[in-house]
Design a protein around this motif. Structure first.
Motif, PDB file in Angstrom:
ATOM      1  N   ALA A  79      12.236   5.207   0.597  1.00  0.00           N
ATOM      2  CA  ALA A  79      12.423   3.808   0.224  1.00  0.00           C
ATOM      3  C   ALA A  79      11.833   3.555  -1.164  1.00  0.00           C
ATOM      4  O   ALA A  79      10.866   4.186  -1.581  1.00  0.00           O
ATOM      5  N   ARG A  80      12.437   2.619  -1.867  1.00  0.00           N
ATOM      6  CA  ARG A  80      11.894   2.127  -3.134  1.00  0.00           C
ATOM      7  C   ARG A  80      11.245   0.769  -2.879  1.00  0.00           C
ATOM      8  O   ARG A  80      11.570   0.077  -1.905  1.00  0.00           O
ATOM      9  N   VAL A  81      10.314   0.377  -3.729  1.00  0.00           N
ATOM     10  CA  VAL A  81       9.761  -0.975  -3.651  1.00  0.00           C
ATOM     11  C   VAL A  81      10.860  -1.940  -4.079  1.00  0.00           C
ATOM     12  O   VAL A  81      11.424  -1.816  -5.175  1.00  0.00           O
ATOM     13  N   ALA A  82      11.199  -2.886  -3.200  1.00  0.00           N
ATOM     14  CA  ALA A  82      12.278  -3.820  -3.511  1.00  0.00           C
ATOM     15  C   ALA A  82      11.919  -4.661  -4.734  1.00  0.00           C
ATOM     16  O   ALA A  82      10.772  -5.105  -4.861  1.00  0.00           O
ATOM     17  N   TRP A  86      14.250  10.749  -5.443  1.00  0.00           N
ATOM     18  CA  TRP A  86      13.384  11.432  -4.488  1.00  0.00           C
ATOM     19  C   TRP A  86      11.906  11.218  -4.798  1.00  0.00           C
ATOM     20  O   TRP A  86      11.038  11.735  -4.097  1.00  0.00           O
ATOM     21  N   THR A  87      11.607  10.447  -5.849  1.00  0.00           N
ATOM     22  CA  THR A  87      10.212  10.139  -6.156  1.00  0.00           C
ATOM     23  C   THR A  87       9.611   9.304  -5.030  1.00  0.00           C
ATOM     24  O   THR A  87      10.293   8.473  -4.426  1.00  0.00           O
ATOM     25  N   MET A 147       8.274   3.134 -13.635  1.00  0.00           N
ATOM     26  CA  MET A 147       9.404   3.338 -12.741  1.00  0.00           C
ATOM     27  C   MET A 147       9.688   4.840 -12.663  1.00  0.00           C
ATOM     28  O   MET A 147       9.399   5.572 -13.599  1.00  0.00           O
ATOM     29  N   PRO A 148      10.257   5.346 -11.543  1.00  0.00           N
ATOM     30  CA  PRO A 148      10.888   4.589 -10.461  1.00  0.00           C
ATOM     31  C   PRO A 148       9.945   4.069  -9.380  1.00  0.00           C
ATOM     32  O   PRO A 148      10.379   3.297  -8.533  1.00  0.00           O
ATOM     33  N   ARG A 149       8.661   4.506  -9.370  1.00  0.00           N
ATOM     34  CA  ARG A 149       7.758   3.911  -8.374  1.00  0.00           C
ATOM     35  C   ARG A 149       7.585   2.429  -8.677  1.00  0.00           C
ATOM     36  O   ARG A 149       7.840   1.580  -7.847  1.00  0.00           O
ATOM     37  N   GLY A 150       7.076   2.137  -9.849  1.00  0.00           N
ATOM     38  CA  GLY A 150       6.930   0.756 -10.277  1.00  0.00           C
ATOM     39  C   GLY A 150       5.747   0.022  -9.703  1.00  0.00           C
ATOM     40  O   GLY A 150       5.526  -1.145 -10.028  1.00  0.00           O
ATOM     41  N   LEU A 151       4.939   0.668  -8.839  1.00  0.00           N
ATOM     42  CA  LEU A 151       3.780   0.016  -8.239  1.00  0.00           C
ATOM     43  C   LEU A 151       2.772   1.087  -7.854  1.00  0.00           C
ATOM     44  O   LEU A 151       3.134   2.099  -7.255  1.00  0.00           O
ATOM     45  N   THR A 152       1.507   0.883  -8.216  1.00  0.00           N
ATOM     46  CA  THR A 152       0.425   1.760  -7.760  1.00  0.00           C
ATOM     47  C   THR A 152      -0.679   0.901  -7.162  1.00  0.00           C
ATOM     48  O   THR A 152      -0.910  -0.229  -7.588  1.00  0.00           O
TER      49      THR A 152
END
Length: 467
Positions: free
Chosen positions: A229-232, A382-383, A418-423
């Motif tokens: 899943a990605r962070v929406a 796939w990150t 990005m692609p995480r965009g949040l830590t």
């Protein structure tokens, strides 16, 4: 490496600086630098008193010399060279310590600089220490502030009783170029500076004793070949860069003798928070994977300086993160503890075997850089969903003596490209949990960060399972 062993300080005729090849982590980070979202690590240390400018400069300079591996810069080279190299220097190339002008927005502006201005790799050392005097107390138990690039929003806070120190407090901001160094290594240098400045023992506290068990293979978990899943997206902002929110929370209660740790509670909290966020934003349920740094280095003077953590990924299925009752929490915590123990025990290169192959010096480094960037873009689906970096209990007193005092709050934040965009980064000091949420402004806004903070606080409380 001790100061006496530092090759740049060898006696005799002047010699060219010694060069050290980039380790795997440094090289991959160097390949993927972006001006829009600098790879900085920010450390924020709150002290109740004031520091003397001259004494601090002298103490921090001596601390750098006592940890000479931090005195490095990127060596110049031809495009066809096979490796990037660090050049070790005998002294800093620039003044590392600066004192910010006092003012109403000094604290916010220092946070902004920590996110937007990475120390250059071409000057030794790739860190900066900025001092904000009169920064005031931590604004109660839930102090928050959001910063970022141009147009960053002003943060608010929920009013509570102020901390000791009042308007005479001091805040230290360490900004680190993550291509070269990580937060725990630089905190070790700061602890040495505190001991030199205040004359008080800042030796690391003993690590907590954990029950040693043979690692068990975790139960069947989502395949790593399945995109997580990605962070929406929330409400993206027009300017690039990172936003940041810091807050102070109570440490979660954990029954004595529990088979899980606070780190497991934080892992479950992060997973539940993001599953909740994605449900609110209509995202299709998918497995979550949360990257977790593991740091096995000693915390004393022998601690290797550099990027020393290895990364593992903790998976969660959509079913175990769906709406649940308090009765479901013990099982989720136990499963998470089993996974994290097994992952920590497995021998693995810092970034996996693929990164080691990419950085093998079999072709010019410029060619490998282009290949690495292309593969990173192709592999972005796939990150992992996010990164949770739990520093744990700060092992040093960070005691700067009678006038400046001992740190009562320490925040870290990791890059959030990005692609995480949040830590999510956590640490604990003086019996409190210090949480930093950092996000890409192309994904989330300050209001989104504040909502994620509220969700995190709620789900953290649900992990406080009582017998």
């Amino acid at each position: 490496m001790t100061a006496l062993q530092h090759p740049a300080r060898a006696e005799g005729p002047l010699r060219p600086p010694v060069r050290v090849p980039f380790p795997v982590v440094d090289e991959v980070a160097r390949h993927c630098l972006q001006e829009e979202e600098p790879e900085t690590v920010h450390i924020e240390v709150h002290l109740p008193g004031r520091l003397d400018e001259g004494r601090l400069r002298a103490a921090f300079g001596e601390a750098l010399r006592r940890h000479p591996r931090i005195l490095m810069r990127e060596a110049p080279g031809r495009w066809y060279r096979r490796r990037y190299e660090w050049e070790l220097t005998a002294e800093p190339d620039v003044e590392v310590v600066s004192f910010a002008a006092a003012g109403r927005d000094a604290l916010r502006d220092a946070r902004t600089r920590a996110l937007t201005q990475a120390p250059p790799l071409s000057l030794s050392p790739p860190i900066r220490l900025e001092v904000v005097e009169g920064g005031g107390p931590v604004e109660g138990s839930e102090a928050t502030d959001a910063v970022g690039g141009p147009g960053a929003g002003r943060g608010g806070s929920r009013p509570t009783a102020p901390r000791p120190g009042g308007p005479h407090g001091t805040v230290l901001f360490l900004t680190i170029n993550h291509t070269a160094l990580d937060g725990p290594a630089c905190l070790r240098v700061l602890a040495t500076a505190a001991e030199l400045y205040g004359g008080r023992d800042n030796s690391p506290a003993a690590a907590p004793v954990r029950t040693t068990q043979a690692p068990h293979l975790p139960e069947e978990t989502p395949s790593n070949w399945s995109p997580p899943a990605r962070v929406a997206p929330g409400t993206p902002e027009p300017s690039p860069g990172n936003g940041l929110l810091v807050t102070e929370l109570p440490l979660p209660h954990r029954p004595k003798g529990s088979p899980y740790t606070v780190n497991d509670q934080l892992m479950v909290t992060t997973a539940l928070t993001l599953a909740h966020w994605n449900r609110e934003h209509g995202a299709r349920p998918r497995p979550l994977r949360i990257t977790m740094p593991v740091d096995d280095r000693p915390r004393d003077d022998t601690m290797p300086i550099g990027n020393g953590t290895r990364l593992v990924e903790v998976p969660f299925t959509p079913e175990e993160l769906a709406a649940h009752t308090p009765a479901d929490m013990p099982a989720l915590l136990h499963r998470t503890a089993t996974r994290t123990r097994a992952l920590k025990s497995l021998p693995r290169p810092q970034l996996g075997h693929g990164a080691a192959l990419l950085t093998a010096p079999v072709a010019p480094v410029a060619w490998r850089a282009a290949l690495t960037r292309g593969l990173r873009r192709a592999a972005s689906p796939w990150t992992s969903t996010t990164l949770l970096s739990n520093i744990g209990r700060i092992p040093y007193a960070l005691d700067f003596g009678a006038e400046a005092g001992r740190a009562h709050a320490v925040w870290f934040s990791a890059p959030a490209r990005m692609p995480r965009g949040l830590t999510v980064t956590t640490a604990s000091t003086a019996g409190r949990l210090h949480l930093a949420l950092r996000w890409s402004r192309t994904l989330l806004s300050h209001g989104d960060g504040a909502h994620l903070r509220d969700l995190f606080e709620h789900h953290l409380h649900t992990t406080e399972v009582t017998p």
